[in-house]
Write an enzyme that holds these catalytic residues in place. Structure first.
Site, PDB file in Angstrom:
ATOM      1  N   SER B 160       5.620  33.414  17.413  1.00 43.51           N
ATOM      2  CA  SER B 160       4.581  32.115  16.418  1.00 43.51           C
ATOM      3  C   SER B 160       5.149  30.772  16.854  1.00 43.51           C
ATOM      4  CB  SER B 160       4.689  32.273  15.376  1.00 43.51           C
ATOM      5  OG  SER B 160       3.170  31.436  14.642  1.00 43.51           O
ATOM      6  N   ASP B 254      -6.638  36.916  17.789  1.00 46.57           N
ATOM      7  CA  ASP B 254      -5.241  35.750  16.969  1.00 46.57           C
ATOM      8  C   ASP B 254      -6.143  34.385  18.219  1.00 46.57           C
ATOM      9  OD1 ASP B 254      -3.728  34.118  17.201  1.00 46.57           O
ATOM     10  OD2 ASP B 254      -1.908  34.942  18.338  1.00 46.57           O
ATOM     11  N   HIS B 284      -2.411  37.880  15.216  1.00 54.33           N
ATOM     12  CA  HIS B 284      -1.183  37.513  15.232  1.00 54.33           C
ATOM     13  C   HIS B 284       0.554  37.668  14.592  1.00 54.33           C
ATOM     14  CE1 HIS B 284       1.008  33.343  16.087  1.00 54.33           C
ATOM     15  NE2 HIS B 284       1.593  33.425  14.218  1.00 54.33           N
TER      16      HIS B 284
END
Lengths: 505, 308
Positions: B160, B254, B284
């Site tokens: 991320s 995502d 995600h």
């Protein structure tokens, strides 16, 4: 999608037919893929076929007595029912069904008949395959689905003097209908799934038939019979009844499969069925001994027929179990020195089944050659995808053959999977999918380890295995487990190439 | 099909539900980032530490780091040939901690034999850009300095926002003419802070973890006075040539999955070496669920194969 004129590679470029998907083969697999593409509204596809007509193995194998050994209610597309005349229909009826499906779903305009694929090469820059067809034509496609089957290249025995035979000699898959066998002395080499179907038919009119057997098959009765008009009406009016029959055939197939996979109770059941049938059919102990296989049941294909043992006892039929030493102009000489005189020789010697995708040449990413990659035996992730060969999917590929159930069931699972791959590529705007190397390796390791427990690996010589002993053809567990594994494609198993339009300018 | 024997895994549907709960609880509307961090900490304290590893917390280049090593390996004896994975955790540059990615680090260490270093870099809004990248660089310099690990034996990775730090670090090293890491591994990386992510309402509705509003708030808190499309914040918008071979993994459900796809397309276009795997049914940052989720285990196997 990205299939368009990319980097020019020559003059032939202008003549290339450009499509989204190129399917190779017009058997049950290739045509089923075509139906799926049609139903998904994807019309940009061709189905390439080396022969002049559809049908695959059911067009090629026209020998007398040719029929399927799985009841047609299961040995047919789940999505297209048919008014079958009998439980195990003959070749002509199955071929008619295939022709009918081709018409019904409007596949004819997509067929490119009479053109074998000589080679196919992947171009990484444009993310397309270029297929070179015999005769010089080219097809460019984003995705190639090879559906060329496992049993399409006749295998001749390696016997000295094979080409010295003076009379007609042919393979069962290339039947010479112009040769009238009535009254002639016919030599048949092989006692596999084809031979047990055509020998009973040939014996009806031939003067004499000598069957040369290397190893006896396990033969069990085939519960074949015509459907009565009432039954046919019932199946037509109540699809559920046919569905239930389909299910019951499938479950019996799973039982047989579990026997081959090594389930002891199931093995005993099948063995008992065979032994009782043999004892009942063959009273002569000497012939019975000749008909008793010298390997574990299931190691080779189990055969279903009602007239094999009876045929072997006809006065004009002789079962010869002596090894063949040579073929001579007038017949077959066996190791004991006897010359068995024949007018015609028929090879019921099966197919080069481990030569997947032969003789086509596939060149993948970085110039990788598929057959070099497969030098130790063919392998593919779930039978459908090969690392190094993006956007190439195989139907009825390595380790997806069955010993006890319908291949069409397997094909439909594969077709759904490939369709999902195409749909996901479209949805996520991907140019290519290539199975991960580690995923393919893990899968093949699992297949190799699992299949060792099966009867196929119990030591016989069969068409399922390559020289190093690997079984490259068969699915090692229950048929249902395959369908389950194929239900939803997991793109994490693949490396994805985004379409170029994703790039940040 | 039976896989190798391993503890039972979460069915994907349950994992989605869990991810959604996590969002509701941790990334709740109206909760300050400090409160979100506290909630995450509370959750983490409930989790058992993954088995089969030893964890040491020590300062590297002035930054506290968790050093995760598969048991059986001497944690001090980081053999130069063995290599290190320097992993930056996610959390929108505002939340998260090394503890959050310990499961992934454990699985990677077990699968590769490498030590995984998890820096506890400074977070916004207290420490906006450039605090995070400065910490990342400080850890890198200390790790690969005199007597340290050769740069080529270090894989820089991140999930991320950590993926953004990892890619940004590699680009900064390239620009400075310094030795580059041997490989990059980016998990659901957040690479373009200028995109408001509202473009696909179906995807926004389906994403169990991220919302456009949360991302926007995190981006603003992190950027401070710097423009969101500055390549130092949004490395996807910078020069992506001349970077180490990279593996990019993302779940397609995502709202920032497109960053992974755009990265792969762009790196290919400039002649780089990139492998992208896009899990169509995953959310995600799913690889961080290694040990609990079959897809995450598969993703770790891919990392191990990539680093081999």
């Amino acid at each position: 999608m990205t299939a368009g004129p990319g980097t020019g590679t020559g003059a032939a470029e202008a003549d290339a037919e450009v499509v989204d998907v190129a399917v190779i083969g017009t058997g049950f697999g290739g045509l089923g893929m075509g139906v799926s593409l049609k139903r998904a509204g994807r019309d940009s596809f061709v189905i390439i076929e080396k022969a002049d007509g559809v049908g695959g193995t059911w067009r090629e194998n026209t020998y007398p007595g040719a029929a399927c050994d799985v009841p047609a209610h299961l040995y047919s597309y789940s999505f297209h029912r048919y008014d079958w005349s009998r439980r195990f229909p003959p070749q002509a009826e199955i071929l008619a069904y295939i022709e009918h499906v081709t018409d019904h779903y409007g596949l004819r305009p997509h067929l490119r008949l009479g053109a074998g694929v000589a080679s196919a090469a992947w171009d990484e820059d444009s993310a397309t395959w270029t297929l070179a067809l015999d005769g010089g034509r080219e097809v460019r496609a984003r995705v190639v689905v090879s559906s060329v089957g496992q049993l399409n290249r006749p295998a001749l025995p390696s016997i000295a003097g094979l080409d010295t035979f003076a009379g007609p000699a042919f393979h069962s898959a290339q039947w010479r209908h112009d040769v009238a066998l009535a009254g002639l002395r016919v030599g048949v080499i092989g006692t596999g799934a084809s031979a047990i179907q055509f020998v009973p038919e040939v014996a009806k009119s031939a003067g004499h038939v000598t069957v040369f057997q290397r190893s006896a098959p396990y033969v069990i009765p085939k519960p074949d019979r015509p459907y009565s008009p009432g039954e046919r009406r019932l199946y037509k009016l109540l699809p559920l009844v046919e569905k239930l029959d389909r299910l019951s055939i499938f479950l019996r197939g799973e039982l047989l499969t579990s026997a081959i996979d090594g389930n002891g109770t199931a093995v005993k059941g099948v063995l008992k069925m065979w032994k009782e049938y043999l004892d009942e059919q063959v009273p002569d102990p000497e012939l019975r001994a000749k008909c008793t296989p010298d390997y574990k049941i299931g190691c080779k294909r189990i055969l279903f027929t009602n007239d094999w043992y009876a045929t072997l006892q006809r006065p004009n039929v002789e079962l010869c179990t002596d090894a063949i030493s040579a073929v001579e102009p007038t017949g077959v000489r066996t190791a004991d020195g006897v010359l068995h005189e024949c007018d015609v020789l028929v090879y019921g010697t099966g197919f080069a089944a481990t030569g997947f995708l032969q003789p086509m040449r596939f060149t993948g990413r970085d110039g990788a050659d598929l057959h070099t990659r497969w030098a130790d035996g063919a392998e593919a992730y779930k039978g459908v995808a090969v690392h190094g060969f993006p956007n190439l999917f195989l139907l009825y590929g390595p380790n997806t053959n069955l010993g006890g159930n319908s291949i069409i069931y397997m094909l439909e699972a594969q077709i759904r999977y490939v369709q999902q791959a195409l749909d996901e590529m479209h949805r996520l705007q991907l140019a290519a999918l290539e199975v991960r190397d580690d995923v393919e390796r893990d899968f093949v390791a699992w297949v190799d380890a699992t299949i060792e427990k099966s009867a196929w690996q119990s030591g016989c010589h069969s068409w399922y295995r390559v020289d190093n002993g690997r079984n490259t053809n068969n699915w090692p567990v229950l048929t249902n487990a395959y369908a389950k594994a194929m239900r939803r494609i997991d793109l994490l198993d693949y490396e994805a190439t985004p379409q170029r339009s994703w790039a940040v300018a | 099909m039976a896989r190798r024997s391993s503890p039972p895994k979460l069915p994907p549907a349950l994992a989605f539900a869990g991810a959604k709960l996590l969002r509701r609880y941790v990334m709740a509307d109206g909760a300050s980032f400090a409160e979100q961090r506290a909630r995450m900490q509370r959750l983490n304290s409930l989790l058992p530490s993954p088995p089969g590893i030893t964890v040491r917390t020590e300062t590297v280049g002035g930054v506290s780091c968790d050093r995760v090593v598969a048991s059986g390996r001497d944690p001090r004896g980081v053999a130069p040939s063995g290599g290190v994975v320097l992993h930056f955790h996610g959390g929108g540059y505002c939340i998260g901690s090394p503890r959050f990615t310990r499961g992934w680090a454990a699985a990677v260490s077990v699968a590769t034999g490498r030590e995984v270093v998890l820096p506890d870099y400074r977070l916004a809004p207290e420490h906006p850009f450039p605090a995070g990248p400065a910490d990342a660089r400080a850890v890198w310099d200390a790790l690969t300095g005199e007597g340290g690990v050769p740069a080529a034996d270090v894989c820089v990775s991140g999930d991320s926002a950590g993926g953004g730090l990892a890619l940004g670090l590699a680009m900064a090293l390239r620009d400075a003419g310094r030795a580059l890491p041997g490989a990059l591994v980016l998990l659901s990386p957040w690479l373009d802070l200028s995109d408001d992510r509202g473009g696909d309402p179906d995807l926004v509705a389906a994403d169990p973890v991220l919302t456009p509003a949360w991302l926007t708030a995190a981006a603003r808190a992190y950027a401070g006075d710097v423009a969101l499309d500055d390549p130092r914040l949004s490395p996807l918008l910078g020069d992506l040539a001349g970077l180490p071979p990279m593996l990019v993994q993302a779940g397609a459900v995502d709202i920032i999955a497109s960053d992974s796809v755009r990265l792969a397309a762009t790196v290919r276009a400039v002649g780089g070496d990139v492998t992208l795997s896009l899990a169509n049914g995953m959310f995600h940052d799913f690889p961080t669920q290694a040990g609990n989720l079959e897809a995450a285990d598969s993703a770790v196997r891919q990392v191990a194969a990539f680093l081999r």
